[in-house]
Design an enzyme around this catalytic site. Structure first.
Site, mmCIF file in Angstrom:
data_model
loop_
_atom_site.group_PDB
_atom_site.id
_atom_site.type_symbol
_atom_site.label_atom_id
_atom_site.label_comp_id
_atom_site.label_asym_id
_atom_site.label_seq_id
_atom_site.Cartn_x
_atom_site.Cartn_y
_atom_site.Cartn_z
ATOM 1 N N LYS A 1 -8.871 0.277 -4.555
ATOM 2 C CA LYS A 1 -8.755 1.581 -5.216
ATOM 3 C C LYS A 1 -9.754 1.765 -6.353
ATOM 4 O O LYS A 1 -10.892 2.156 -6.113
ATOM 5 C CB LYS A 1 -7.310 1.813 -5.659
ATOM 6 C CG LYS A 1 -6.328 1.876 -4.475
ATOM 7 C CD LYS A 1 -4.954 2.335 -4.877
ATOM 8 C CE LYS A 1 -3.956 2.280 -3.737
ATOM 9 N NZ LYS A 1 -4.196 3.252 -2.664
ATOM 10 N N TYR B 1 4.718 -2.680 -0.743
ATOM 11 C CA TYR B 1 3.826 -2.496 0.405
ATOM 12 C C TYR B 1 2.495 -3.159 0.086
ATOM 13 O O TYR B 1 1.922 -2.946 -0.987
ATOM 14 C CB TYR B 1 3.618 -1.006 0.676
ATOM 15 C CG TYR B 1 2.621 -0.697 1.765
ATOM 16 C CD1 TYR B 1 2.938 -0.927 3.104
ATOM 17 C CD2 TYR B 1 1.373 -0.157 1.458
ATOM 18 C CE1 TYR B 1 2.024 -0.633 4.107
ATOM 19 C CE2 TYR B 1 0.461 0.138 2.461
ATOM 20 C CZ TYR B 1 0.786 -0.095 3.787
ATOM 21 O OH TYR B 1 -0.123 0.191 4.771
ATOM 22 N N ASP C 1 -0.678 -8.557 -6.031
ATOM 23 C CA ASP C 1 -1.314 -7.425 -5.373
ATOM 24 C C ASP C 1 -1.576 -6.364 -6.436
ATOM 25 O O ASP C 1 -0.673 -5.641 -6.850
ATOM 26 C CB ASP C 1 -0.398 -6.887 -4.269
ATOM 27 C CG ASP C 1 -0.993 -5.686 -3.541
ATOM 28 O OD1 ASP C 1 -1.988 -5.117 -4.032
ATOM 29 O OD2 ASP C 1 -0.453 -5.318 -2.487
#
Length: 426
Positions: A266, A143, A238
């Site tokens: 994050k 994702y 990613d």
């Protein structure tokens, strides 16, 4: 008597789709009522009913230092007192760019954004603009945010183009995305043999964390790097989840693979909304205002959010930090496996840096298909039993978990003891 959590959830559902502002929070996968939190301190969170939990979600990864670390909170307060946003450059942004490029040698230039989704969306646009090609390769189970190009599921065969996995995504857009199997080097080689001249980029979670935790086979990442170099495609790592979480240089440092572009989020925000994309200067100079690839954001580089990220990164990059975090995370996974094995429960677990995966399956999965073989109902049973005992894991069998530097050996031991009790009564 109805709990305060239930009252809030019922109220929320009247005004907010599903009662939540991000789908997995709704507990639809595990059933029951989501917890509404009022406070977090160190490794613990408190809900509106006053229940305290040891937290292994950590805001889905950013809180590597635990909740409300005093130095991070102090940086936020000090910065906020001078203004919340300017829509103009600040010194903090320059400091953040310098620090990110210092910590990750593959970053020669970097652009700050406000989320991981924005970072991956922008990196893909940049890769297409740089190469003049349209085709994107992604991997089933990975994702990368909710932008249209990435909400695509696998077709009916290994080399078929993707189909939209969300309403509102045009089929004409999905056809520019090729979805392959994670850890399938042969499939990757076949895709490049057939479409190599059209492939703008390959994007991958170097350590998958959105189909639960799945580690990459070393040859998978090596093959990816070699093929992208051979065909002139852009390799995008990613690292929104893994950046500074699985090691001091993220997954790229852990596995020794140099991507062309990296996306971050994050941890670099320390709990505040910060994302970034960066990489080779040759590619990054294609971004406006230097080049033709447009990207902009009113709150990009927000001074308060960047202050939280800077404070976090400086605390994380001290000698031995990641080694200690990895050891504490392995303590958790080893202990849970031992407790399950002791009572004959089919269960496996693994840790990579400060991330972990729990699987109700005898062996750790290496592919999306193997993840789907895990016993979801067993996980749901475990989740609720542990929640009732005061241990908060991700409310889905398909999400990685996170340990923070604030978790002590005693905290981990308490979680293992609670799990042993759950497995004993299995």
């Amino acid at each position: 008597m109805i709990s305060r959590n239930q009252q809030l959830f019922e109220r929320a559902q009247r005004r907010t789709p599903g009662g939540v502002n991000s789908p997995v929070r709704a507990f639809r996968s595990v059933g029951g009522t989501p917890r509404f939190f009022v406070e977090g301190l160190g490794p613990r969170v408190t809900d509106v009913d006053g229940m305290i939990y040891l937290d292994y979600v950590g805001s889905w990864g950013p809180l590597i230092l635990g909740h409300a670390h005093p130095e991070v909170v102090a940086a936020v307060r000090e910065t906020a007192a001078r203004g919340l946003s300017f829509g103009a450059p600040t010194e903090n942004e320059v400091d953040m760019a310098d620090l990110l490029c210092e910590l990750l040698p593959t970053l020669e230039m970097v652009r700050l954004v406000s989320s991981g989704t924005e970072a991956t969306m922008s990196a893909i646009r940049l890769a297409r603009g740089h190469t003049g090609r349209d085709l994107l390769i992604k991997f089933e189970g990975c994702y990368h945010g909710h932008s249209d190009s990435l909400l695509v599921k696998a077709g009916s065969g290994m080399l078929t183009f993707g189909h939209p996995s969300s309403g509102g995504v045009p089929a004409d857009l999905a056809r520019h995305t090729l979805v392959l199997g994670y850890n399938d080097s042969a499939g990757l080689e076949s895709a490049f043999a057939e479409h190599g001249a059209k492939i703008a980029a390959v994007i991958v979670e170097a350590v998958a964390g959105n189909m639960n935790l799945v580690a990459p086979r070393p040859e998978f990442l090596r093959t990816m790097r070699e093929l992208c170099s051979r065909y002139g495609s852009v390799l995008i790592f990613d690292e929104v989840m893994t950046g500074f979480r699985v090691g001091a240089q993220g997954a790229q440092g852990l596995y020794g693979i140099h991507p062309d572009l990296t996306t971050l989020g994050k941890v670099i925000g320390g709990g505040m909304p910060v994302g970034a994309f960066g990489g080779r200067r040759e590619i990054m100079t294609k971004v406006a205002p230097l080049g033709p690839v447009y990207q902009a954001g009113t709150l990009s580089g927000n001074p308060v959010a960047v202050a939280a990220g800077l404070a976090t990164l400086k605390l994380v990059h001290v000698a031995g930090f990641h080694e200690r975090l990895a050891q504490r995370t392995r303590q958790l996974t080893d202990g849970l496996v031992s407790a399950a094995t002791q009572h004959g429960v089919p269960f496996s677990a693994q840790a990579i840096g400060g991330m972990f995966g729990l699987y109700f399956r005898s062996e750790c999965p290496q592919t999306y298909a193997e993840v789907m073989q895990c016993d979801k109902e067993a996980f749901n049973r475990f989740f609720h039993a542990m929640l009732d005992a005061g241990h908060y894991f991700a409310p889905s069998a398909f999400e990685a978990g996170f340990v923070s530097a604030a978790h002590t050996e005693a905290d981990i031991a308490a979680t293992i003891a609670a799990a042993e009790g759950v497995f004993r009564g299995w």
